[in-house]
Design a protein around this motif. Structure first.
Motif, PDB file in Angstrom:
ATOM      1  N   SER A   1       8.850  50.789  40.709  1.00 34.83           N
ATOM      2  CA  SER A   1       8.375  52.123  41.117  1.00 34.83           C
ATOM      3  C   SER A   1       7.849  52.125  42.550  1.00 34.83           C
ATOM      4  CB  SER A   1       7.289  52.613  40.146  1.00 34.83           C
ATOM      5  OG  SER A   1       7.801  52.694  38.828  1.00 34.83           O
TER       6      SER A   1
ATOM      7  N   LYS B   1      13.433  50.439  42.176  1.00 30.82           N
ATOM      8  CA  LYS B   1      13.432  51.253  40.958  1.00 30.82           C
ATOM      9  C   LYS B   1      12.591  50.604  39.863  1.00 30.82           C
ATOM     10  CE  LYS B   1      17.972  53.332  41.818  1.00 30.82           C
ATOM     11  NZ  LYS B   1      19.393  53.407  41.370  1.00 30.82           N
TER      12      LYS B   1
ATOM     13  N   LYS C   1      13.565  52.132  51.748  1.00 30.79           N
ATOM     14  CA  LYS C   1      13.528  51.139  50.674  1.00 30.79           C
ATOM     15  C   LYS C   1      13.289  49.727  51.191  1.00 30.79           C
ATOM     16  CE  LYS C   1      18.517  50.313  50.532  1.00 30.79           C
ATOM     17  NZ  LYS C   1      18.685  50.742  51.926  1.00 30.79           N
TER      18      LYS C   1
END
Length: 238
Positions: free
Chosen positions: A185, A182, A32
């Motif tokens: 995306s 999130k 991430k």
């Protein structure tokens, strides 16, 4: 993403991380942090006071179960050149050397492979995705395991390679990164490393989560203390 860009801009300005015509490589692991860093630097290009070139580089460890497709697709989507460098680092660390504490050797070998790719492609800046929590965890890991009061710097320079290493996300929290990944995306690919989530860093992360739970302002206060060079009261001053 607005908060991330604001904190990124703050770090870039405060530590002079990016200069005119820098050729930046983001070390893209698929996690991430690095994925969000790549996206943030791509957005920052639009209003950065200096111009810079941006690419992404992934060092393949040789693990068969790592899927590069989401990384390739994302780089194509945001129009960032992407290089995958295949290595046998995983086999060397785990099969040949059988390292009991593999993280340090693995990191050094990956970093060396990154530097080689950068020099071959004419890139002079390596951007890494370490965030606010990583900075604090590294400080505590060094104190607990190495007997040193030390964490990584937002900017370092490697004279032998003529490469600058920057960490533009040092003011960005893990919560902000998770929320942005999130909301926008941003794909995340799970690490195939055999010791993922089983390291001293993971233990330190859990320790810090316990501290933050009981001292909610600890995170920002620890980061402030790291920067406060005028307030050290350590034994070498006696």
């Amino acid at each position: 993403m607005k908060k991330i860009l604001g904190n990124l801009r703050k770090a870039v300005s405060e530590f002079n991380l990016i200069n005119e015509n820098d050729q930046i490589a983001v070390g893209l692991s698929g996690g991430k942090d690095s994925m969000t860093l790549l996206y943030a630097l791509k957005l920052f290009q639009k209003f950065s006071p200096v111009k810079y070139h941006l690419e992404a580089v992934t060092i393949s460890m040789g693990f068969e179960n790592f899927n590069f497709t989401p990384l390739k697709d994302f780089c194509n989507k945001i129009k960032v050149p992407y290089t995958i460098e295949n290595t046998h680092i995983g086999k060397i660390v785990f099969d040949l050397r059988k390292e009991k504490n593999p993280c340090s050797l693995c990191a050094n070998m990956r970093r060396g492979a990154l530097y080689n790719v950068m020099q071959n492609r004419g890139l002079n800046v390596l951007a890494l995705g370490h965030n606010k929590e990583d900075t604090i965890e590294t400080l505590f890991m060094n104190m607990l395991y190495n007997g040193r009061i030390k964490t990584f710097l937002p900017k370092t320079y490697l004279e032998d390679r003529n490469i600058k290493v920057i960490r533009p996300l040092v003011y960005v929290s893990e919560h902000q990164i998770l929320a942005a990944s999130k909301r926008h995306s941003i794909p995340i690919v799970k690490s195939p490393c055999p010791v993922d989530k089983q390291t001293a860093r993971e233990d330190t992360k859990n320790l810090m989560l316990h501290i933050y739970k009981h001292a909610p302002k600890a995170k920002d206060r620890i980061l402030t203390s790291i920067k406060n060079k005028d307030q050290f009261e350590l034994w070498f001053d006696v």
